[in-house]
Design a protein around this motif. Structure first.
Motif, PDB file in Angstrom:
ATOM      1  N   GLN A  29      -4.179  -0.471  -1.064  1.00 43.21           N
ATOM      2  CA  GLN A  29      -4.468  -0.406  -2.491  1.00 43.21           C
ATOM      3  C   GLN A  29      -3.286  -0.890  -3.328  1.00 43.21           C
ATOM      4  OE1 GLN A  29      -4.970   3.533  -4.142  1.00 43.21           O
ATOM      5  NE2 GLN A  29      -3.246   4.373  -2.996  1.00 43.21           N
ATOM      6  N   GLN A  30      -3.604  -1.422  -4.485  1.00 43.68           N
ATOM      7  CA  GLN A  30      -2.620  -1.757  -5.514  1.00 43.68           C
ATOM      8  C   GLN A  30      -3.000  -0.949  -6.747  1.00 43.68           C
ATOM      9  OE1 GLN A  30      -2.831  -6.051  -5.797  1.00 43.68           O
ATOM     10  NE2 GLN A  30      -1.743  -6.348  -3.867  1.00 43.68           N
ATOM     11  N   VAL A  31      -2.011  -0.341  -7.391  1.00 46.61           N
ATOM     12  CA  VAL A  31      -2.306   0.667  -8.404  1.00 46.61           C
ATOM     13  C   VAL A  31      -1.567   0.397  -9.700  1.00 46.61           C
ATOM     14  CG1 VAL A  31      -2.720   2.416  -6.630  1.00 46.61           C
ATOM     15  CG2 VAL A  31      -0.448   2.234  -7.664  1.00 46.61           C
ATOM     16  N   HIS A  41      -4.758  -8.378  -5.833  1.00 45.69           N
ATOM     17  CA  HIS A  41      -6.186  -8.129  -5.632  1.00 45.69           C
ATOM     18  C   HIS A  41      -6.940  -8.389  -6.940  1.00 45.69           C
ATOM     19  CE1 HIS A  41      -4.926  -6.562  -1.918  1.00 45.69           C
ATOM     20  NE2 HIS A  41      -4.836  -5.291  -2.217  1.00 45.69           N
ATOM     21  N   PHE A  98      -8.719  -1.923  -4.049  1.00 45.00           N
ATOM     22  CA  PHE A  98      -8.451  -2.310  -2.658  1.00 45.00           C
ATOM     23  C   PHE A  98      -9.691  -3.006  -2.083  1.00 45.00           C
ATOM     24  CE2 PHE A  98      -9.454   2.215  -2.928  1.00 45.00           C
ATOM     25  CZ  PHE A  98     -10.513   2.411  -2.057  1.00 45.00           C
ATOM     26  N   ILE A 154      -8.094   1.649   1.583  1.00 44.44           N
ATOM     27  CA  ILE A 154      -7.179   2.236   0.608  1.00 44.44           C
ATOM     28  C   ILE A 154      -5.720   2.125   1.044  1.00 44.44           C
ATOM     29  CG2 ILE A 154      -7.194   4.591   1.512  1.00 44.44           C
ATOM     30  CD1 ILE A 154      -7.467   5.469  -1.505  1.00 44.44           C
ATOM     31  N   GLN A 170     -14.251  -1.006   0.132  1.00 46.84           N
ATOM     32  CA  GLN A 170     -13.755  -1.696  -1.067  1.00 46.84           C
ATOM     33  C   GLN A 170     -13.979  -0.789  -2.271  1.00 46.84           C
ATOM     34  OE1 GLN A 170     -16.489  -3.284   0.722  1.00 46.84           O
ATOM     35  NE2 GLN A 170     -14.953  -4.036   2.170  1.00 46.84           N
ATOM     36  N   SER A 171     -13.044  -0.864  -3.218  1.00 44.91           N
ATOM     37  CA  SER A 171     -13.226  -0.077  -4.432  1.00 44.91           C
ATOM     38  C   SER A 171     -12.257  -0.536  -5.510  1.00 44.91           C
ATOM     39  CB  SER A 171     -13.010   1.419  -4.160  1.00 44.91           C
ATOM     40  OG  SER A 171     -13.116   2.182  -5.347  1.00 44.91           O
ATOM     41  N   SER A 197      -6.850   2.047  -9.284  1.00 48.16           N
ATOM     42  CA  SER A 197      -6.631   1.551  -7.924  1.00 48.16           C
ATOM     43  C   SER A 197      -7.650   0.475  -7.598  1.00 48.16           C
ATOM     44  CB  SER A 197      -6.762   2.702  -6.918  1.00 48.16           C
ATOM     45  OG  SER A 197      -6.748   2.214  -5.580  1.00 48.16           O
ATOM     46  N   GLY A 253       0.790  -1.217   0.000  1.00 44.40           N
ATOM     47  CA  GLY A 253       0.000   0.000   0.000  1.00 44.40           C
ATOM     48  C   GLY A 253       0.825   1.270   0.000  1.00 44.40           C
TER      49      GLY A 253
END
Length: 803
Positions: free
Chosen positions: A631-633, A675, A624, A628, A607-608, A622, A272
């Protein structure tokens, strides 16, 4: 400061917003409006401070106006308290250069009056070899504070050119140590300042943490403590990223430091954003407790957009920072920050090379005052994750290392006495790869005196692939997945009699299958999967597009749980963005902290999966599943406004690889993305153009088509879909785009790697008499394309790809 225009009541106002105007000084304020581009801009003192690219109201649309006032409001507001030197109206929008020129000239274009005095603005202390630009401000009879640095007739003089030299433009260069006068002359007036050139004191290492057996300070005796699961392994401290996992250094370690160098060798394992390599300061929760930062000096390897070093003695709102590209994970990196208080310059180095500079950094570590939370791998902020990786060595110097000293330390490695004999090698790289993709392998060596040294680019390192038809590797360690199917191949690295071998797996992607298609012909129907959406707010269908105004609410609401079973997945969209505020959402699928469905809130702990065209630094994808902080981006350049773009995000779970394409070109990749959309679980807010976060603006623009596929696109798929456009479904096996490149006596023929294999054939003629034969040698695969190089001749040849 707010500029507002409304033609039929303030509810429909269009605005430009900027920081409040400082009081007590003369300011130039300019508003310009360009009707064809619908763009209004606001300037203060020659600099743009706000813009609105969707401003449709014009002054003409106000109609007849009877109350045209300076300093007086249509509302019962207080009158303006101040003075106005001049007010002008132009037919047409001034350019930014015009605005800046008018600011420099001042409010009286017919003449500023007699020159009364000059002021020379210059730093009064410099280091040898440093350069600065002197500035001259003038006070005239009719206007003051005018910058005349570039005016004809202005002359600069140095009292001693050996100490200080200055050119005709006022560029000042420091020479040998000493003190001398610098003078500016114009129209019989002059201004003089004394400038001192002071050589820097040599930097002295005062604390060193080599992590041989514990967190002892081998030089200064300021021993640290391992906290949580932090542990020592082969001369480095291992930090898991699971709280608590950090090193606690003694209180007040930096209280007397002004000129300083912080040096470390660290291997970040990813994860993250906003992890801390180090964070020295105090938190709102007190000693040894995270909260929020009252004072802090910290470095994060990735803040979501890049590496970020920040210092603030009185709250983050006043931070001074250095930004740079994100530090890549899974390799030992040499990271150095140097600060020279006299020059007010901070420099951030990575692997011996400067990557960021702040030439106006006035805060010193001493300005932080007594610090009780001096942590390696831990943040003052409770919401930030701990550092996930290892630190081989951490050093603190009283003084500023020179660039040559930083480069020398990088070449030697973390042990200044020499690395000793090579004990072992390790080969690092992503073990699963998609066909046609490449990656840079990393080689690390353990020596007698130091471990984890990055040897990838050292002379004498050689690479060899045991299965070149599957994986080819260059002399510099760039590994390319050359095959089109599946398979496993070993790569070996050799150096100084040692070797290491790593197995790599070629993973063909799951073929894409269209699951949902939203063409926006008359509504938000799903023509492929029946999961039709709903237009919200002022969202409207026009000419086969959904038009989103950017004024909340204006979005498309897709059904709940649309992505629950998807792992390998591709999201594809055609859109036109009209610009506007940062953090707008192209899509945002997930949940937020509001108990009711279809309500915005805060997704920080929910979650998003979202895509924004611009977060202030670039386009960001992004995902996650649990806040956040984890998150992995995938990041790329900010999307350009005002033009239609084809955007594809595609993901292979087996290869842990996510790629982002814009208009057929890859702009970002993440080869360690674990993810999946399925990991988000049940999602009730699946929105096009709308954010889980209540403070983000809605998307301003139009969407021609949005598609969801199970399976992964390769380059050939992306190219075929880009060429076909939003209203056509290309065939399952797209025809590859063939390109030709002519060199010296050779012709290079290339085509994208795809799910189906093709062979290159040639013939000397076309038609019924053509005799096609395969071009021998087989293609070389690089960066997603197959390429064959053929010697040229004087006779005509024709080429085709055969499936």
């Amino acid at each position: 400061m707010v500029l507002s225009i409304f033609t039929n009541g303030i509810a429909g106002q269009q605005v430009l917003t900027a920081p409040a105007l400082p009081s007590g000084g003369l300011h130039q304020i300019v508003w310009t409006y360009d009707a064809p581009s619908k763009t209004g801009k606001l300037y203060q003192d020659g600099v743009q401070v706000a813009a609105n690219t969707n401003m449709t109201h014009t002054l003409a649309s106000l109609g007849s106006t009877m109350n045209n006032w300076l300093g007086h409001s249509q509302y019962p507001d207080a009158d303006f308290d101040g003075s106005i030197a001049e007010f002008r109206i132009y037919d047409g929008a001034l350019s930014a250069a015009d605005v800046a020129a008018h600011y420099e000239t001042g409010p009286d274009p017919s003449g500023r009056g007699e020159l009364l005095a000059l002021q020379l603005v210059v730093r009064n202390a410099m280091r040898p070899g440093a350069v600065q630009q002197a500035q001259v401000l003038a006070e005239f009879q009719n206007v003051s504070g005018i910058d005349v640095t570039a005016e004809a007739g202005l002359v600069f003089e140095s009292g001693d050119s050996n100490i200080l030299s200055v050119n005709a433009a006022g560029l000042v260069t420091a020479g040998t140590g000493g003190s001398t006068a610098l003078t500016a002359r114009l129209a019989g007036k002059s201004a003089t300042e004394t400038v001192q050139v002071i050589p820097a004191e040599p930097a002295v290492m005062i604390h060193r943490y080599p992590f041989a057996t514990d967190a002892s300070d081998s030089i200064g005796g300021a021993h640290g403590q391992l906290v949580g699961d932090a542990m020592i392994d082969r001369g480095e401290v291992i930090l898991s990223g699971t709280k608590p996992s950090y090193v606690n250094l003694p209180n007040g370690l930096f209280s007397s430091l002004t000129n300083v160098t912080i040096e470390t060798w660290a291997n970040w394992k990813g994860g993250g954003a906003w992890q801390r390599l180090f964070d020295f300061g105090n938190s709102s929760a007190g000693e040894d407790v995270q909260g929020a930062a009252d004072q802090s000096f910290f470095l994060t390897p990735n803040n979501g957009g890049g590496t970020w070093l920040s210092i603030f003695p009185a709250g983050i709102g006043g931070q001074q920072a250095i930004g740079a590209a994100a530090i890549g994970p899974n390799s030992l990196r040499h990271i150095v920050f140097t600060y020279d208080a006299l020059a007010a310059v901070g420099i951030l180095y990575v692997d011996g090379t400067p990557v960021g500079t702040n030439a106006n950094m006035t805060y010193t570590l001493a300005d932080l005052g007594p610090t009780s939370n001096n942590w390696l791998g831990h943040s003052q902020y409770v919401q930030d994750a701990d550092f996930n990786g290892s630190i081989s060595e951490f050093r603190i110097y009283n003084g500023t290392l020179a660039p040559s000293e930083v480069a020398t330390n990088h070449s030697v490695g973390p042990d200044p006495s020499g690395r000793g004999a090579l004990l072992s090698l390790a080969l690092r790289g992503q073990e699963t790869m998609l066909p046609g993709l490449g990656q840079q392998l990393q080689v690390e060596g353990d020596f007698e005196n130091v471990v984890g040294v990055n040897l990838t680019s050292e002379s004498g390192v050689t690479f060899e692939s045991a299965s070149p038809s599957l994986f080819s590797v260059s002399a510099t360690g760039f590994l390319n997945a050359a095959g089109a199917g599946s398979g496993q191949g070993d790569v070996t690295v050799r150096y100084l009699g040692r070797s290491a071998t790593r197995s790599f797996q070629l993973v063909p992607p799951a073929p894409p299958v269209l699951r949902h298609r939203y063409s926006f012909t008359i509504d938000a129907s799903d023509s492929a999967g029946g999961a039709s959406g709903t237009l919200m707010g002022d969202a409207a269908i026009e000419d086969g597009q959904v038009i989103l105004s950017g004024n909340k609410p204006s979005y498309v609401n897709l059904p709940n749980n649309l992505f629950m079973n998807l792992t390998d997945v591709t999201l594809e969209i055609w859109l036109t963005w009209q610009g506007g505020p940062v953090w707008q959402r192209i899509w945002d699928f997930g949940n937020n902290n509001q108990p009711e469905e279809d309500a915005q809130g805060d997704a920080s702990f929910s979650q998003s999966i979202f895509l924004t065209p611009n977060n202030g630094g670039g386009m960001v994808f992004s995902i996650f599943p649990n806040g956040i902080a984890n998150q992995q981006v995938v990041t790329g350049p900010a999307l350009t406004a005002g033009a239609e773009h084809h955007i594809v995000w595609t993901y292979s779970a087996a290869a842990k690889t996510a790629r982002l394409f814009v208009d057929g070109a890859q702009v970002g990749i993440n080869t360690a993305m674990t993810h999946t959309l399925a990991s988000l679980g049940s999602t009730v807010n699946n929105w096009l153009g709308h954010s889980q976060y209540v403070w983000d603006a809605d998307f301003a623009g139009s969407i021609s088509e949005f598609r969801v596929y199970s399976g992964t696109f390769l380059d050939a798929d992306v190219e075929a879909h880009r060429d076909a456009g939003p209203d056509v479904l290309p065939p399952a096996t797209p025809a590859p785009r063939v390109t030709f490149r002519r060199g010296s006596n050779v012709l290079a023929v290339s085509w994208p790697v795809g799910p189906s294999s093709f062979s290159l054939e040639s013939s000397t003629q076309l038609g019924t008499g053509a005799a096609w034969s395969e071009v021998g040698g087989g293609p070389v695969t690089l960066n997603g394309r197959n390429e064959i190089t053929i010697p040229t001749s004087d006779s005509a040849r024709y080429f085709r790809l055969k499936h």
